[in-house]
Enzyme design. Sequence first.
Site, PDB file in Angstrom:
ATOM      1  N   GLU A 172     -11.822   3.070   6.038  1.00  0.00           N
ATOM      2  CA  GLU A 172     -10.708   3.250   6.967  1.00  0.00           C
ATOM      3  C   GLU A 172     -10.610   4.719   7.357  1.00  0.00           C
ATOM      4  O   GLU A 172      -9.713   5.438   6.915  1.00  0.00           O
ATOM      5  CB  GLU A 172      -9.397   2.768   6.309  1.00  0.00           C
ATOM      6  CG  GLU A 172      -8.248   2.681   7.294  1.00  0.00           C
ATOM      7  CD  GLU A 172      -6.928   2.276   6.637  1.00  0.00           C
ATOM      8  OE1 GLU A 172      -6.127   1.613   7.291  1.00  0.00           O
ATOM      9  OE2 GLU A 172      -6.714   2.634   5.451  1.00  0.00           O
TER      10      GLU A 172
ATOM     11  N   GLU B 264       0.826  -1.218   0.000  1.00  0.00           N
ATOM     12  CA  GLU B 264       0.000   0.000   0.000  1.00  0.00           C
ATOM     13  C   GLU B 264       0.858   1.264   0.000  1.00  0.00           C
ATOM     14  O   GLU B 264       1.632   1.481   0.940  1.00  0.00           O
ATOM     15  CB  GLU B 264      -0.899   0.018   1.243  1.00  0.00           C
ATOM     16  CG  GLU B 264      -1.789   1.249   1.311  1.00  0.00           C
ATOM     17  CD  GLU B 264      -2.520   1.392   2.642  1.00  0.00           C
ATOM     18  OE1 GLU B 264      -1.933   1.046   3.689  1.00  0.00           O
ATOM     19  OE2 GLU B 264      -3.658   1.874   2.633  1.00  0.00           O
TER      20      GLU B 264
END
Length: 274
Positions: free
Chosen positions: A246, A143
């Site tokens: 998130e 990521e």
Amino acid sequence: MPRFAANLSMLYPELDFLDRFEAAAKDGFAAVEYLFPYAYEARELASRLAANGLKQVLFNGPPGDWERGERGLACLPGREAEFRDGILKAIDYAAALDCPRIHVMAGLVPEGVERETVQPTYLENLRWAAVEAAKAGRDVLIEPINTRDIPRFFLNRQDHAHELVEAVGALNVQVQMDLYHCQIVEGDVAMKIRKYLPTGRVGHFQIAGVPDRNEPDIGELNHPYLFEVIDEVSAQCGWQGWVGCEYRPRRGAVADGTSAGLGWLRGLPRAARG
Ligand SMILES: O=C(O)C(=O)[C@H](O)CO
Ligand SMILES: [Mg+2]
């Protein structure tokens, strides 16, 4: 609409961690993700998932010493043995939780060292993790993260992540495309979804309002539009993954809890939480 997973590390901060599973299910989520399972027995987490009819769709490998600021070990020369132990532990948890993907955090480029210097270590570690994860039928995700939140983080840009995935050359290594980080670092988010989703190398999305990482309907990104783009491209390329929520709840966090801030989700046409 895409399928949304509740990130239990950030959502429901008003509840104890183990009680967040039930809260997410009550809010209509069919899946969850969170940073780390390791403080709990896998069987306890598995029973919370089962009791609430939830799928586990993502968690992170061990990050090193989180309290001392470490954010992954993959790019750190000299920490390979610890990295490998962590990956094996994550794979065991993934099996117990029936979780298909593990996010392997890259780590911080050490002070005074160039990113290029640690890249061979990163690639070698990822190759090793890919082989071990493949044996267990799991995917490894990497990521790009913005350096405002994590200064000196090794991986910041989508193009760099895709170059690295190509360099590793394993089918089970994919990019975790967090649109919050993408907007902060590089912008042009819709076009990047159009560019990268059809490659088959995007394993997971995450979202949050930008710039403050609150509910997706606060801030500069137009998420309903981005969901339409994901839908449109998915219909063309057959992508069937999840979008992790998130973010740190702002609207509901104090008075009514996280649920009160989920209006952005309830308001979506044909809202699909699972
Ligand atoms: O910070 C993020 O965006 C993540 O997804 C990581 O897993 C957190 O360390
Ligand atoms: Mg993320």
